[in-house]
Design a protein around this motif. Structure first.
Motif, mmCIF file in Angstrom:
data_model
loop_
_atom_site.group_PDB
_atom_site.id
_atom_site.type_symbol
_atom_site.label_atom_id
_atom_site.label_comp_id
_atom_site.label_asym_id
_atom_site.label_seq_id
_atom_site.Cartn_x
_atom_site.Cartn_y
_atom_site.Cartn_z
ATOM 1 N N GLU A 1 0.852 -1.185 0.000
ATOM 2 C CA GLU A 1 0.000 0.000 0.000
ATOM 3 C C GLU A 1 0.888 1.234 0.000
ATOM 4 N N THR A 2 0.295 2.367 -0.358
ATOM 5 C CA THR A 2 0.961 3.653 -0.214
ATOM 6 C C THR A 2 -0.016 4.579 0.496
ATOM 7 N N MET A 3 0.445 5.251 1.545
ATOM 8 C CA MET A 3 -0.397 6.175 2.283
ATOM 9 C C MET A 3 0.443 7.418 2.617
ATOM 10 N N SER A 4 -0.006 8.564 2.145
ATOM 11 C CA SER A 4 0.705 9.827 2.397
ATOM 12 C C SER A 4 2.177 9.721 2.012
ATOM 13 N N GLN A 5 2.456 9.170 0.855
ATOM 14 C CA GLN A 5 3.799 9.023 0.293
ATOM 15 C C GLN A 5 4.691 8.083 1.085
ATOM 16 N N VAL A 6 4.093 7.243 1.911
ATOM 17 C CA VAL A 6 4.838 6.233 2.648
ATOM 18 C C VAL A 6 4.546 4.885 2.000
ATOM 19 N N ASP A 7 5.607 4.195 1.577
ATOM 20 C CA ASP A 7 5.491 2.871 0.993
ATOM 21 C C ASP A 7 5.305 1.875 2.132
ATOM 22 N N MET A 8 4.290 1.026 2.034
ATOM 23 C CA MET A 8 3.977 0.104 3.113
ATOM 24 C C MET A 8 3.794 -1.316 2.587
ATOM 25 N N GLY B 1 9.988 5.559 3.735
ATOM 26 C CA GLY B 1 9.676 6.922 3.339
ATOM 27 C C GLY B 1 10.399 7.899 4.238
ATOM 28 N N GLU B 2 10.191 9.163 3.952
ATOM 29 C CA GLU B 2 10.837 10.203 4.738
ATOM 30 C C GLU B 2 10.415 10.098 6.202
ATOM 31 N N GLY B 3 11.383 10.168 7.088
ATOM 32 C CA GLY B 3 11.107 10.082 8.503
ATOM 33 C C GLY B 3 11.197 8.681 9.069
ATOM 34 N N TYR B 4 11.376 7.677 8.212
ATOM 35 C CA TYR B 4 11.501 6.300 8.662
ATOM 36 C C TYR B 4 12.911 5.815 8.371
ATOM 37 N N GLY C 1 1.193 15.172 12.832
ATOM 38 C CA GLY C 1 -0.247 15.021 13.019
ATOM 39 C C GLY C 1 -0.841 16.032 13.967
ATOM 40 N N PRO C 2 -2.105 15.795 14.263
ATOM 41 C CA PRO C 2 -2.926 14.642 13.935
ATOM 42 C C PRO C 2 -3.280 14.585 12.450
ATOM 43 N N LEU C 3 -3.402 13.350 11.967
ATOM 44 C CA LEU C 3 -3.765 13.077 10.589
ATOM 45 C C LEU C 3 -4.977 12.157 10.585
ATOM 46 N N ARG C 4 -6.032 12.575 9.889
ATOM 47 C CA ARG C 4 -7.220 11.722 9.739
ATOM 48 C C ARG C 4 -6.913 10.687 8.661
ATOM 49 N N LEU C 5 -7.096 9.430 9.001
ATOM 50 C CA LEU C 5 -6.844 8.334 8.079
ATOM 51 C C LEU C 5 -8.092 8.067 7.239
#
Length: 123
Positions: free
Chosen positions: A34-41, A56-59, A93-97
């Motif tokens: 999956e990809t969520m907010s430019q984070v590869d998962m 992704g950035e920050g990880y 955040g907070p970030l609504r999913l």
């Protein structure tokens, strides 16, 4: 709604295909990309609690700063305020999913650890 401490777990990776191969082989499972907010998962097939490999950035994987646990936070805004008062800091955040997943945020604790917070959608 169950009251569990850990809602989600993220394991940072640099090389997603290599990491997927490792975890799929070690645990004899199939991860879902999956990809969520430019984070590869790559999401583990265990829903309760769940988790994913993330890139992704920050990880950044390491034994110093690595896995990010998401702790149950039914009143996220109040918890973020308390964390700040206690010497922590909101770093994301907070970030609504999407869907009915809820909201998340990241804080650093008094020791500098990065902790994820998850506020599920109220039943």
């Amino acid at each position: 709604m169950s009251q569990r401490l850990i809602n989600w777990l993220e394991i940072p990776v640099v090389d997603m295909p290599r990491a997927i191969g490792f975890y799929e082989q070690v645990f004899d499972i199939k991860l879902r990309r999956e990809t969520m907010s430019q984070v590869d998962m790559a999401v583990f097939p265990h829903p309760d609690p769940g988790g994913a490999l993330v890139a992704g950035e920050g990880y950044r994987p390491s034994n110093y700063y690595g896995t990010v646990p998401y702790l149950h936070a039914p009143e996220l805004d109040a918890l973020l305020a308390r964390a700040t008062r206690a010497g922590g800091k909101t770093v994301f955040g907070p970030l609504r999913l999407p869907g009915e997943i809820g909201r998340i945020a990241h804080i650093t604790d008094s020791e500098g650890n990065r902790i994820g917070l998850h506020e599920p959608v109220a039943a």
